[in-house]
Design an enzyme around this catalytic site. Structure first.
Site, mmCIF file in Angstrom:
data_model
loop_
_atom_site.group_PDB
_atom_site.id
_atom_site.type_symbol
_atom_site.label_atom_id
_atom_site.label_comp_id
_atom_site.label_asym_id
_atom_site.label_seq_id
_atom_site.Cartn_x
_atom_site.Cartn_y
_atom_site.Cartn_z
ATOM 1 N N LYS A 1 0.850 -1.202 0.000
ATOM 2 C CA LYS A 1 0.000 0.000 0.000
ATOM 3 C C LYS A 1 0.882 1.247 0.000
ATOM 4 O O LYS A 1 1.660 1.460 0.920
ATOM 5 C CB LYS A 1 -0.915 -0.008 1.224
ATOM 6 C CG LYS A 1 -1.725 1.292 1.422
ATOM 7 C CD LYS A 1 -2.676 1.211 2.612
ATOM 8 C CE LYS A 1 -3.318 2.564 2.922
ATOM 9 N NZ LYS A 1 -4.237 2.511 4.088
ATOM 10 N N LYS B 1 -10.287 12.553 8.218
ATOM 11 C CA LYS B 1 -9.855 12.077 9.532
ATOM 12 C C LYS B 1 -9.795 13.240 10.518
ATOM 13 O O LYS B 1 -9.413 14.340 10.131
ATOM 14 C CB LYS B 1 -8.428 11.504 9.435
ATOM 15 C CG LYS B 1 -8.299 10.163 8.786
ATOM 16 C CD LYS B 1 -6.841 9.710 8.842
ATOM 17 C CE LYS B 1 -6.640 8.404 8.080
ATOM 18 N NZ LYS B 1 -7.252 7.248 8.736
ATOM 19 N N GLU C 1 -9.535 3.700 1.933
ATOM 20 C CA GLU C 1 -8.982 3.838 0.581
ATOM 21 C C GLU C 1 -7.935 2.774 0.271
ATOM 22 O O GLU C 1 -7.727 2.426 -0.884
ATOM 23 C CB GLU C 1 -8.368 5.235 0.414
ATOM 24 C CG GLU C 1 -6.919 5.411 0.913
ATOM 25 C CD GLU C 1 -6.748 5.193 2.420
ATOM 26 O OE1 GLU C 1 -7.754 5.301 3.152
ATOM 27 O OE2 GLU C 1 -5.632 4.892 2.856
ATOM 28 N N ARG D 1 -7.763 -0.468 0.791
ATOM 29 C CA ARG D 1 -8.261 -1.695 0.154
ATOM 30 C C ARG D 1 -8.671 -1.444 -1.286
ATOM 31 O O ARG D 1 -8.619 -2.349 -2.119
ATOM 32 C CB ARG D 1 -9.406 -2.290 0.989
ATOM 33 C CG ARG D 1 -10.646 -1.461 1.026
ATOM 34 C CD ARG D 1 -11.552 -1.841 2.180
ATOM 35 N NE ARG D 1 -11.011 -1.383 3.469
ATOM 36 C CZ ARG D 1 -11.574 -1.634 4.651
ATOM 37 N NH1 ARG D 1 -12.679 -2.369 4.726
ATOM 38 N NH2 ARG D 1 -11.044 -1.184 5.756
#
Ligand code: BES
Ligand code: MN
Ligand code: ZN
Length: 473
Positions: free
Chosen positions: A235, A247, A319, A321
């Site tokens: 990732k 967030k 995001e 995944r």
């Protein structure tokens, strides 16, 4: 960007090294080494507790040192309460070359030496930070090149994670991957722009709101030489604001490290290449920035993935995944024998196991056992969680094939792993690592900051994983 930190180093073997005596604890106190004047140490309270250090006077100042290693560890004690204890000596000893003396047969010198190298890491890109100047003469029983290769991979991962997002965007992550490829003769392909939007719609959707020069891309490295087909996917979210489901600041503060999966697979590739074991290796990194802008993907959007599965976005903060799914789908298309993903994927993994014990997922019992055992034996602990079939229902929403963020958040690490697994069909053994990639407080061999997790577990389990599989490139 090249490797910013100085290379890991041992002292030259011919250096006039001072002795560092490893002293076990017996029932009645330290098991003093023979022929060493230890009156001073005894009088100053040296008890050979693990990590305890006592300098010994010599004719020109410090003549040597004693280092406590506690009661002899049995294999059943592993992992010990503290990893890389010998790294404490690296930090505390005066400058110069040191050689280890008196190590009992049961003492794990490999991880002693590795911890010493790990302790010498400093992230010095923005301010000078002096590394410890005490250098270890590599003990004879330790494979010097392997230790240096592991340390170099670890240093690279730390450098990449520690570099702030302003200096480590998708373009700089690509440059780091290209530099690695150049060092080892690997081929690089980078997909971006219209080709990315067309072929990798979810990588594009997550990354498309990023500013100029920070466009999303898929980085694809292939290493030369024959070997079993192993594909590592990391990732590479260079910064995770959470997107429109933004967030809170408390959660966003550390999100430069959201490319920790990419950093770890690149670090592992560096180690494998230095060890001459990278033949057949492919590394895929979806590199994006999850930004807030007028072009951000939205909650409620339905994306069609590379594989064709549709995904309802219920939280733009899930995001990782999404970008991994398209990269995993590409990886699976050529059916590698082993497919591994590493990602700073969920807060739920931290809630479950804390920052120092990354969960991994693997359906193949023998492969999972090999990974867990390698982690235990190589000072890189990991813990298996299940791809729990009954929770598949949680990732199946009403209007699309998949939901990226099931409401409620129960079993968040598992549902994220199940989501990824949907895209791995065709690959041989699949394992997924939900890592933290960050050392919250300094520990032996691990200064506060970016840290590798799972690299040595995978490195040492790979032969077992590929032996069981058939594919070769
Ligand atoms: N990068 C985060 C996960 C993360 C957060 C890892 C903090 C390590 C430390 C990831 O993109 C994320 O935001 N995940 C969400 C998923 C949720 C919205 C389903 C999470 O875990 O809260
Ligand atoms: Mn996120
Ligand atoms: Zn993220």
């Amino acid at each position: 960007m090249t490797i910013a930190s100085p290379e890991p180093e041992f002292a030259a073997p011919d250096a006039a090294a001072r002795p560092l005596w490893l002293v076990p604890q017996g029932d009645d106190g330290p098991l003093w080494p023979e022929g060493v004047e230890t009156g001073f140490a005894a009088a100053s309270g040296f008890a050979a507790r693990p990590g305890q250090l006592c300098l010994l006077p010599g004719p020109d100042g410090v003549g040597g040192a004693l280092f406590g290693i506690g009661k002899p560890a049995t294999p059943a004690d592993r992992p010990a309460r503290e990893r890389f204890t010998l790294a404490r000596a690296a930090e505390a000893l005066p400058a110069g070359a040191w050689r280890i003396e008196g190590a009992p047969a049961s003492y794990d010198l490999i991880h002693g030496a590795l911890g010493w190298l790990f302790a010498q890491y400093r992230f010095a890109r923005y301010k000078t930070a002096e590394p410890p100047k005490a250098r270890l003469v590599c003990p004879e029983s330790v494979d010097r090149d392997a230790a240096l290769a592991m340390a170099a991979g670890e240093y690279l991962a730390r450098d990449l994670i520690n570099t702030p997002a302003a200096d480590m965007g998708p373009a700089e992550l690509e440059a780091a991957a290209r530099a690695l490829a150049d060092r080892h003769g690997a081929a690089v392909e980078v997909i971006s722009g219209a080709a990315l939007a067309e072929g990798y719609p979810m990588i594009h959707a997550v990354g498309r709101a990023a500013g100029p020069g920070r466009a999303p891309r898929l980085i694809d490295l292939r290493f030369p030489g024959a070997g079993p087909a192993v594909t590592l996917v990391g990732k590479g979210v260079c910064f995770d604001t959470g997107g429109l489901d933004i967030k809170p600041s408390s959660s966003m503060g550390l999100m430069k490290k959201d490319m920790g999966g990419a950093a770890n697979v690149l670090g592992l590739a560096e180690t494998l290449a230095r060890m001459g074991r990278a033949g057949g290796l492919r590394v895929l990194i979806p590199a994006v920035e999850n930004s807030v802008g007028s072009d951000s993907f939205r909650p409620g959007d339905v994306l069609t993935s590379r594989k064709g599965l549709t995904v309802e976005v219920n939280n733009t903060d899930a995001e990782g995944r999404l970008v991994l799914a398209d990269a995993l789908a590409l990886a699976a298309e050529e059916a590698p024998a082993v497919l591994i993903s590493m990602a700073t994927l969920t807060g739920a993994a931290r809630v479950a196991l804390g920052p120092d014990l990354p969960p991994f997922f693997c359906d193949d019992e023998a492969a999972a056992e090999a990974l867990h055992g390698a982690g235990r034996d190589h000072a890189d602990p990991i813990w298996r969680l299940p791809f729990w079939e009954p929770y598949e229902a949680m990732i199946e929403p009403a209007i699309a094939d998949l939901d990226n963020a099931p409401s409620g958040g129960f079993a968040g690490a598992i549902t994220a792993a199940l989501f990824l697994r949907r895209f791995t069909e065709g690959a041989g053994t699949y394992a997924h690592f939900d890592i933290y990639g960050w050392q919250p407080a300094a520990a032996p061999g691990r200064p506060k900051g970016g840290v590798g997790q799972g690299m040595r577990a995978i490195l040492n389990a790979l032969p077992a994983l590929t032996d069981r599989a058939t594919g070769a490139r």
